[in-house]
Design an enzyme around this catalytic site. Structure first.
Site, PDB file in Angstrom:
ATOM      1  N   GLY A  15      62.056  57.994  80.618  1.00 33.23           N
ATOM      2  CA  GLY A  15      62.419  58.481  79.485  1.00 33.23           C
ATOM      3  C   GLY A  15      61.517  59.655  79.072  1.00 33.23           C
ATOM      4  N   ASP A  16      61.628  60.424  77.998  1.00 33.25           N
ATOM      5  CA  ASP A  16      60.947  61.143  77.421  1.00 33.25           C
ATOM      6  C   ASP A  16      60.579  62.637  78.266  1.00 33.25           C
ATOM      7  OD1 ASP A  16      60.948  59.679  75.155  1.00 33.25           O
ATOM      8  OD2 ASP A  16      59.057  58.677  75.985  1.00 33.25           O
ATOM      9  N   LYS A  19      64.696  65.796  77.865  1.00 35.15           N
ATOM     10  CA  LYS A  19      66.328  65.775  77.647  1.00 35.15           C
ATOM     11  C   LYS A  19      66.693  66.684  76.434  1.00 35.15           C
ATOM     12  CE  LYS A  19      66.438  61.391  77.859  1.00 35.15           C
ATOM     13  NZ  LYS A  19      65.249  61.078  78.223  1.00 35.15           N
ATOM     14  N   GLY A  43      64.311  59.138  71.503  1.00 31.43           N
ATOM     15  CA  GLY A  43      63.662  59.981  70.593  1.00 31.43           C
ATOM     16  C   GLY A  43      63.686  61.322  71.122  1.00 31.43           C
ATOM     17  N   HIS A  44      64.200  62.334  70.666  1.00 29.24           N
ATOM     18  CA  HIS A  44      63.944  63.769  71.192  1.00 29.24           C
ATOM     19  C   HIS A  44      63.522  64.485  70.308  1.00 29.24           C
ATOM     20  CE1 HIS A  44      66.746  61.617  73.923  1.00 29.24           C
ATOM     21  NE2 HIS A  44      67.676  61.553  72.970  1.00 29.24           N
ATOM     22  N   THR A  45      62.525  65.381  70.832  1.00 30.93           N
ATOM     23  CA  THR A  45      61.896  66.320  69.888  1.00 30.93           C
ATOM     24  C   THR A  45      62.569  67.824  70.187  1.00 30.93           C
ATOM     25  OG1 THR A  45      60.075  65.118  69.496  1.00 30.93           O
ATOM     26  CG2 THR A  45      59.849  67.507  68.994  1.00 30.93           C
ATOM     27  N   GLN A 227      67.008  57.822  77.300  1.00 27.50           N
ATOM     28  CA  GLN A 227      66.485  57.197  78.350  1.00 27.50           C
ATOM     29  C   GLN A 227      66.351  57.667  79.819  1.00 27.50           C
ATOM     30  OE1 GLN A 227      68.498  54.512  76.411  1.00 27.50           O
ATOM     31  NE2 GLN A 227      66.937  55.178  74.846  1.00 27.50           N
ATOM     32  N   THR A 242      65.488  49.398  79.680  1.00 30.91           N
ATOM     33  CA  THR A 242      66.170  49.257  78.439  1.00 30.91           C
ATOM     34  C   THR A 242      67.489  48.174  78.578  1.00 30.91           C
ATOM     35  OG1 THR A 242      66.893  50.153  76.338  1.00 30.91           O
ATOM     36  CG2 THR A 242      67.562  51.222  78.407  1.00 30.91           C
ATOM     37  N   THR A 304      58.342  56.016  68.274  1.00 36.06           N
ATOM     38  CA  THR A 304      57.375  54.786  67.826  1.00 36.06           C
ATOM     39  C   THR A 304      55.860  55.377  67.476  1.00 36.06           C
ATOM     40  OG1 THR A 304      56.686  54.178  70.106  1.00 36.06           O
ATOM     41  CG2 THR A 304      58.604  52.946  68.943  1.00 36.06           C
ATOM     42  N   LYS A 334      57.425  70.587  81.476  1.00 34.76           N
ATOM     43  CA  LYS A 334      56.108  70.549  81.149  1.00 34.76           C
ATOM     44  C   LYS A 334      55.151  70.778  82.307  1.00 34.76           C
ATOM     45  CE  LYS A 334      55.405  67.627  77.866  1.00 34.76           C
ATOM     46  NZ  LYS A 334      55.578  66.539  76.607  1.00 34.76           N
ATOM     47  N   THR A 418      58.718  75.610  80.499  1.00 35.10           N
ATOM     48  CA  THR A 418      57.300  76.031  80.649  1.00 35.10           C
ATOM     49  C   THR A 418      56.612  76.046  78.979  1.00 35.10           C
ATOM     50  OG1 THR A 418      57.756  78.429  80.099  1.00 35.10           O
ATOM     51  CG2 THR A 418      57.510  77.655  82.392  1.00 35.10           C
TER      52      THR A 418
HETATM   53  P1  GDP Z   1      63.322  63.328  75.484  1.00 37.22           P
HETATM   54  O1  GDP Z   1      63.250  61.854  75.022  1.00 37.22           O
HETATM   55  O2  GDP Z   1      63.755  63.132  76.912  1.00 37.22           O
HETATM   56  O3  GDP Z   1      64.230  64.174  74.818  1.00 37.22           O
HETATM   57  O4  GDP Z   1      61.951  63.794  75.272  1.00 37.22           O
HETATM   58  P2  GDP Z   1      60.985  63.701  74.183  1.00 37.22           P
HETATM   59  O5  GDP Z   1      61.466  64.823  73.041  1.00 37.22           O
HETATM   60  O6  GDP Z   1      60.720  62.330  73.674  1.00 37.22           O
HETATM   61  O7  GDP Z   1      59.514  64.054  74.786  1.00 37.22           O
HETATM   62  C1  GDP Z   1      59.206  65.328  75.449  1.00 37.22           C
HETATM   63  C2  GDP Z   1      58.319  66.240  74.429  1.00 37.22           C
HETATM   64  O8  GDP Z   1      57.750  67.351  75.147  1.00 37.22           O
HETATM   65  C3  GDP Z   1      58.748  66.604  73.330  1.00 37.22           C
HETATM   66  O9  GDP Z   1      57.659  66.801  72.414  1.00 37.22           O
HETATM   67  C4  GDP Z   1      59.218  68.301  73.533  1.00 37.22           C
HETATM   68  O10 GDP Z   1      59.146  69.017  72.550  1.00 37.22           O
HETATM   69  C5  GDP Z   1      58.227  68.618  74.826  1.00 37.22           C
HETATM   70  N1  GDP Z   1      58.459  69.593  75.778  1.00 37.22           N
HETATM   71  C6  GDP Z   1      59.577  69.673  76.403  1.00 37.22           C
HETATM   72  N2  GDP Z   1      59.444  70.417  77.280  1.00 37.22           N
HETATM   73  C7  GDP Z   1      58.325  70.961  77.349  1.00 37.22           C
HETATM   74  C8  GDP Z   1      57.560  71.944  78.173  1.00 37.22           C
HETATM   75  O11 GDP Z   1      58.005  72.582  79.228  1.00 37.22           O
HETATM   76  N3  GDP Z   1      56.293  72.038  78.009  1.00 37.22           N
HETATM   77  C9  GDP Z   1      55.448  71.365  77.053  1.00 37.22           C
HETATM   78  N4  GDP Z   1      54.240  71.794  76.893  1.00 37.22           N
HETATM   79  N5  GDP Z   1      56.259  70.471  76.037  1.00 37.22           N
HETATM   80  C10 GDP Z   1      57.613  70.066  76.338  1.00 37.22           C
HETATM   81  P1  IMO Z   2      64.410  58.702  75.301  1.00 35.52           P
HETATM   82  O1  IMO Z   2      65.819  58.958  75.201  1.00 35.52           O
HETATM   83  C1  IMO Z   2      60.979  56.157  76.707  1.00 35.52           C
HETATM   84  C2  IMO Z   2      61.603  52.026  76.635  1.00 35.52           C
HETATM   85  C3  IMO Z   2      60.811  51.186  75.655  1.00 35.52           C
HETATM   86  C4  IMO Z   2      60.431  49.994  76.380  1.00 35.52           C
HETATM   87  C5  IMO Z   2      62.045  49.738  77.242  1.00 35.52           C
HETATM   88  C6  IMO Z   2      62.746  48.968  76.181  1.00 35.52           C
HETATM   89  O2  IMO Z   2      63.457  59.400  74.210  1.00 35.52           O
HETATM   90  O3  IMO Z   2      63.972  59.126  76.677  1.00 35.52           O
HETATM   91  P2  IMO Z   2      64.280  48.888  74.052  1.00 35.52           P
HETATM   92  O4  IMO Z   2      63.691  49.430  72.718  1.00 35.52           O
HETATM   93  O5  IMO Z   2      65.151  49.768  74.559  1.00 35.52           O
HETATM   94  O6  IMO Z   2      64.605  47.726  74.233  1.00 35.52           O
HETATM   95  O7  IMO Z   2      62.879  48.995  75.150  1.00 35.52           O
HETATM   96  O8  IMO Z   2      62.393  50.918  77.230  1.00 35.52           O
HETATM   97  N1  IMO Z   2      62.103  53.113  76.085  1.00 35.52           N
HETATM   98  C7  IMO Z   2      61.976  54.421  75.971  1.00 35.52           C
HETATM   99  N2  IMO Z   2      61.121  54.851  76.731  1.00 35.52           N
HETATM  100  N3  IMO Z   2      61.914  57.071  76.141  1.00 35.52           N
HETATM  101  C8  IMO Z   2      63.070  56.355  75.557  1.00 35.52           C
HETATM  102  O9  IMO Z   2      64.303  57.220  75.259  1.00 35.52           O
HETATM  103  C9  IMO Z   2      63.155  54.929  75.430  1.00 35.52           C
HETATM  104  N4  IMO Z   2      64.022  54.179  75.050  1.00 35.52           N
HETATM  105  C10 IMO Z   2      63.412  53.033  75.378  1.00 35.52           C
HETATM  106  O10 IMO Z   2      59.421  51.912  75.607  1.00 35.52           O
HETATM  107  O11 IMO Z   2      59.434  50.284  77.503  1.00 35.52           O
HETATM  108 MG    MG Z   3      62.062  60.698  74.094  1.00 31.29          MG
END
Ligand code: GDP
Ligand code: IMO
Ligand code: MG
Length: 444
Positions: A15-16, A19, A43-45, A227, A242, A304, A334, A418
């Site tokens: 995850g994170d 996406k 959680g997507h930023t 995720q 998850t 969180t 990244k 980037t």
């Molecule tokens: P997701 O859950 O897969 O959508 O990812 P998140 O949003 O939780 O986490 C990705 C984080 O990295 C966010 O804060 C984005 O703004 C940031 N991000 C995405 N792509 C890049 C990148 O290429 N470089 C940097 N420095 N940050 C990035």
């Molecule tokens: P995105 O879409 C990162 C992780 C939790 C925990 C496990 C189970 O932003 O990539 P849950 O609340 O789903 O029962 O937790 O999964 N987890 C994530 N980790 N990104 C996520 O979503 C996540 N959604 C759940 O931290 O380890």
């Molecule tokens: Mg996320």
């Protein structure tokens, strides 16, 4: 089905991976974006210029005013969380309600699911999963147990009131007798759900026919997974996962369309690795390198706020993701976070407790926790990748790193990110996915 050009974007790690950024960026070429799994654990930023949006349930295509967004039957939806998100987006100038449909078959996540999630984690103590505490596991459990409320009840107030109360009474019994914690105050919980239902009812519309209509009419649809493969309920590092399926196949099941509607799979991976919550993470770095990645990558959860565990790119885990999810091409995000490092490490193989070679991620998470990663050192690069938009501009060392990963994984890296903003992105190479992405980027 016509000449459809649909696409899937899924997470390839824990995850994170970024996406949200990738879906937002590509959405300009897709009249429809569908979220198919999970709940507000995601959680997507998304960064657009100086503006920053946090998305949890609403598909990441919503920032584009022309895009229609859909939430499939495979989601668990906390009505209050969804409304809060819709209202926040409206405050930011994004009108959501006219463009969002919620499947009547999605599951409703209730306040008592949250309480059960927290109580169970509390009971597990040291062996806790480290969930987001949003009630995701208990809600999916209720689907399997055939007692959850489906979203259609949001439009039937009398039925909703009665069935929500009945189910929450059962949850309360569990909370008190099994976990010895305070029950949830039912009147307030019922009121909370009823208030949200009134506003969400107009969004309830069957999703499958809409997707079929889009595709059959020649529109392409973007399917957005939450995720990542290593958090998938079956193919992740179980039980530290998850409770939903994050694999592409679940999109068809969740939306009620055949697999032919889905299109090629773009797997998003970071140029290193992170994980939130507990569970095995072979390449985790507990030293200054891990801290450095966290600082430079701002690795704190969108949902969180928890600090993410950080480490090196893991080819064995990534190959598992590529194979099980049928990833056609990668979006590597990244890479700028690695700027300035003298040496990068990449895990290319696992060694078992007896020194034996472990070819792939074992099904047993305890075994995974015991493996030792075998690393190769890769030289870092002079100069910055930050903000670059063309492959030719990348420092030699960064290009070599991409080539190394691509060769080891056997799939093309078609997009490189980037920086967090839309424009800090490049299409890479000449794969079919890269050509499509290049087309989309040049439409900006
Ligand atoms: P997701 O859950 O897969 O959508 O990812 P998140 O949003 O939780 O986490 C990705 C984080 O990295 C966010 O804060 C984005 O703004 C940031 N991000 C995405 N792509 C890049 C990148 O290429 N470089 C940097 N420095 N940050 C990035
Ligand atoms: P995105 O879409 C990162 C992780 C939790 C925990 C496990 C189970 O932003 O990539 P849950 O609340 O789903 O029962 O937790 O999964 N987890 C994530 N980790 N990104 C996520 O979503 C996540 N959604 C759940 O931290 O380890
Ligand atoms: Mg996320």
């Amino acid at each position: 089905m016509g000449d459809q050009r649909s696409m899937m974007v899924i997470g390839g790690q824990w995850g994170d991976e970024g996406k949200g950024k990738v879906v937002d960026l590509l959405s300009r070429a897709f009249p429809a974006v569908v979220r198919y799994n999970g709940g507000h654990n995601a959680g997507h930023t998304v960064r657009v210029g100086e503006r920053k949006f946090a998305l949890h349930l609403v598909p990441s295509g919503i920032i584009h005013p022309e895009t229609r967004c859909y939430m499939g039957a495979g989601l668990v939806v906390d009505p209050t969380a969804l409304l809060t998100e819709i209202d926040r987006l409206r405050d930011e100038g994004i009108e959501v309600e006219e463009r969002l449909s919620l499947s009547p078959r999605a599951a409703i996540l209730l306040p008592t699911h949250r309480a059960l999630d927290l109580a169970r984690e509390g009971r597990r103590g040291e062996s806790k999963i480290g969930t987001t505490g949003r009630g995701i596991g208990p809600a999916y459990q209720d689907i399997a147990q055939r007692r959850c409320l489906r979203a259609w009840t949001l439009a039937s107030p009398a039925k909703l009131k009665e069935s929500a109360r009945r189910l929450m009474e059962q949850h309360n019994e569990e909370l008190v007798t099994l976990y010895g914690v305070e029950p949830v105050e039912l009147d307030a919980a019922v009121d909370e759900v009823m208030a949200a239902a009134q506003r969400l009812a107009p969004l309830i519309r069957e999703v499958g026919p809409e997707i079929r209509r889009h595709v059959d009419g020649g529109d392409s649809v973007l399917f957005e997974g939450a995720q990542g493969v290593l958090l998938d309920i079956n193919w992740g590092t179980y039980p530290f996962v998850t409770s939903s399926s994050c694999l592409p196949g679940f999109a068809a099941a969740s939306c009620g369309v055949g697999p032919g509607y889905l299109g090629p799979v773009l797997g998003v991976m970071k140029a290193y690795a992170t994980r939130v919550g507990s569970g095995p993470f072979p390449t985790e770095d507990f030293g200054p390198d891990g801290d450095g990645l966290r600082d430079r990558g701002a690795e704190y959860g969108t949902t969180t706020g928890r600090p993410r565990r950080c480490g090196w790119f893991d080819v064995v885990a990534a190959r598992h993701a590529v194979e099980t999810a049928g990833i056609d091409a990668l979006a590597l995000t990244k890479i700028d976070v690695l700027d300035g490092l003298k040496t990068l490490k990449v895990c290319v193989a696992y060694e078992g407790p007896g020194g034996e070679l472990v070819e792939t991620i074992p099904a047993d998470a305890e075994l995974l926790a015991e493996i030792t990663p075998r690393y190769v050192d890769i030289p870092g690069w002079e100069g910055a990748t930050e903000g670059l938009v063309s492959e030719e501009a990348l420092p030699e060392g960064a290009r070599a790193y991409l080539k190394f990963l691509e060769d080891r994984l056997g799939v093309p890296i078609a997009l490189v990110s980037t920086g967090p903003r839309r424009e800090e992105t490049m299409a890479r190479g000449r794969s079919p996915m890269a050509r499509r992405i290049s087309e989309i980027l040049s439409e900006a």
